[in-house]
Design a protein around this motif. Sequence first.
Motif, PDB file in Angstrom:
ATOM      1  N   PHE A   1      13.672  35.072  88.652  1.00 33.38           N
ATOM      2  CA  PHE A   1      12.785  35.700  89.622  1.00 33.38           C
ATOM      3  C   PHE A   1      13.390  35.641  91.016  1.00 33.38           C
ATOM      4  O   PHE A   1      14.052  34.664  91.367  1.00 33.38           O
ATOM      5  N   GLN A   2      13.149  36.681  91.787  1.00 39.15           N
ATOM      6  CA  GLN A   2      13.562  36.704  93.197  1.00 39.15           C
ATOM      7  C   GLN A   2      12.470  37.374  94.025  1.00 39.15           C
ATOM      8  O   GLN A   2      11.662  38.121  93.499  1.00 39.15           O
ATOM      9  N   ILE A   3      12.501  37.087  95.325  1.00 39.83           N
ATOM     10  CA  ILE A   3      11.650  37.805  96.266  1.00 39.83           C
ATOM     11  C   ILE A   3      12.566  38.761  97.016  1.00 39.83           C
ATOM     12  O   ILE A   3      13.603  38.344  97.549  1.00 39.83           O
ATOM     13  N   ARG A   4      12.199  40.046  97.061  1.00 36.40           N
ATOM     14  CA  ARG A   4      12.973  41.041  97.802  1.00 36.40           C
ATOM     15  C   ARG A   4      12.255  41.280  99.129  1.00 36.40           C
ATOM     16  O   ARG A   4      11.089  41.649  99.156  1.00 36.40           O
ATOM     17  N   PHE A   5      12.976  41.044 100.233  1.00 33.03           N
ATOM     18  CA  PHE A   5      12.449  41.297 101.566  1.00 33.03           C
ATOM     19  C   PHE A   5      13.071  42.575 102.108  1.00 33.03           C
ATOM     20  O   PHE A   5      14.296  42.738 102.067  1.00 33.03           O
ATOM     21  N   GLU A   6      12.240  43.483 102.614  1.00 35.60           N
ATOM     22  CA  GLU A   6      12.703  44.729 103.220  1.00 35.60           C
ATOM     23  C   GLU A   6      12.069  44.876 104.586  1.00 35.60           C
ATOM     24  O   GLU A   6      10.970  44.390 104.819  1.00 35.60           O
ATOM     25  N   GLY A   7      12.750  45.566 105.498  1.00 36.17           N
ATOM     26  CA  GLY A   7      12.208  45.802 106.831  1.00 36.17           C
ATOM     27  C   GLY A   7      13.105  45.224 107.891  1.00 36.17           C
ATOM     28  O   GLY A   7      14.329  45.291 107.802  1.00 36.17           O
ATOM     29  N   ASP A   8      12.492  44.602 108.913  1.00 37.95           N
ATOM     30  CA  ASP A   8      13.241  44.041 110.032  1.00 37.95           C
ATOM     31  C   ASP A   8      12.643  42.687 110.394  1.00 37.95           C
ATOM     32  O   ASP A   8      11.483  42.614 110.810  1.00 37.95           O
ATOM     33  N   GLY A   9      13.403  41.613 110.204  1.00 41.52           N
ATOM     34  CA  GLY A   9      12.879  40.295 110.516  1.00 41.52           C
ATOM     35  C   GLY A   9      13.820  39.191 110.075  1.00 41.52           C
ATOM     36  O   GLY A   9      14.986  39.427 109.757  1.00 41.52           O
ATOM     37  N   LEU A  10      13.296  37.974 110.058  1.00 40.06           N
ATOM     38  CA  LEU A  10      14.066  36.786 109.713  1.00 40.06           C
ATOM     39  C   LEU A  10      13.410  36.062 108.544  1.00 40.06           C
ATOM     40  O   LEU A  10      12.186  35.978 108.472  1.00 40.06           O
ATOM     41  N   VAL A  11      14.245  35.516 107.658  1.00 43.88           N
ATOM     42  CA  VAL A  11      13.758  34.711 106.539  1.00 43.88           C
ATOM     43  C   VAL A  11      14.432  33.346 106.623  1.00 43.88           C
ATOM     44  O   VAL A  11      15.646  33.254 106.818  1.00 43.88           O
TER      45      VAL A  11
END
Length: 197
Positions: A173-183
Amino acid sequence: MTGDAVKAKNGSMVAYDGRMAFKKMSGGGEGLRGMVTRRLTGEQMTVMEVKGQGTCYFADRASEISLVSLHGDKLFVEASNLLCTDAGLRTGTSFTGLRGGATGTGLFTTTVEGMGQAAIMSEGQAVILRVTPQYPLFVDPGAYVAHQGNLQQKFQSGVNFRTFMGEGSGEAFQIRFEGDGLVYVQPSERNTIGGDV
């Protein structure tokens, strides 16, 4: 502190100089409404207000601490990873959906918003990764700590026949982050439901 206050995880003070006053706050510092919301969502957080003159030191289980500056934006962070915030920052809860279920932290997460700083904890020094519209980011749910900015997250599963035959990669499993920001991710993985598949 010079007469101002911070909200901190209950019992996290390890030392101080000067004059400090400590007061337990209910509902994660959000009052009765916050207490009811946190009970319903399972995103428990016990907070104290520390006010005074001098220097106060906070720690929890020798975790690494990162300071996050907020300029009117919102930080999403697991309650267990939040050490303290400036008293003027507002905390709340937000629905995370399948991401929270896979990490074993629940379907809700804590939000911190306003102007000021928040201290977040991680196992090992947190790595701050930038997400842009051109470059989405994939994160192991067990390494996720927090995120901020204009980000959308999707839960992805890599479970297939090989996984059930015991030949999986361990990254089901993974989390996909899209857009503009910081993780913010930690160089360590919590035991997660997804990690058992």
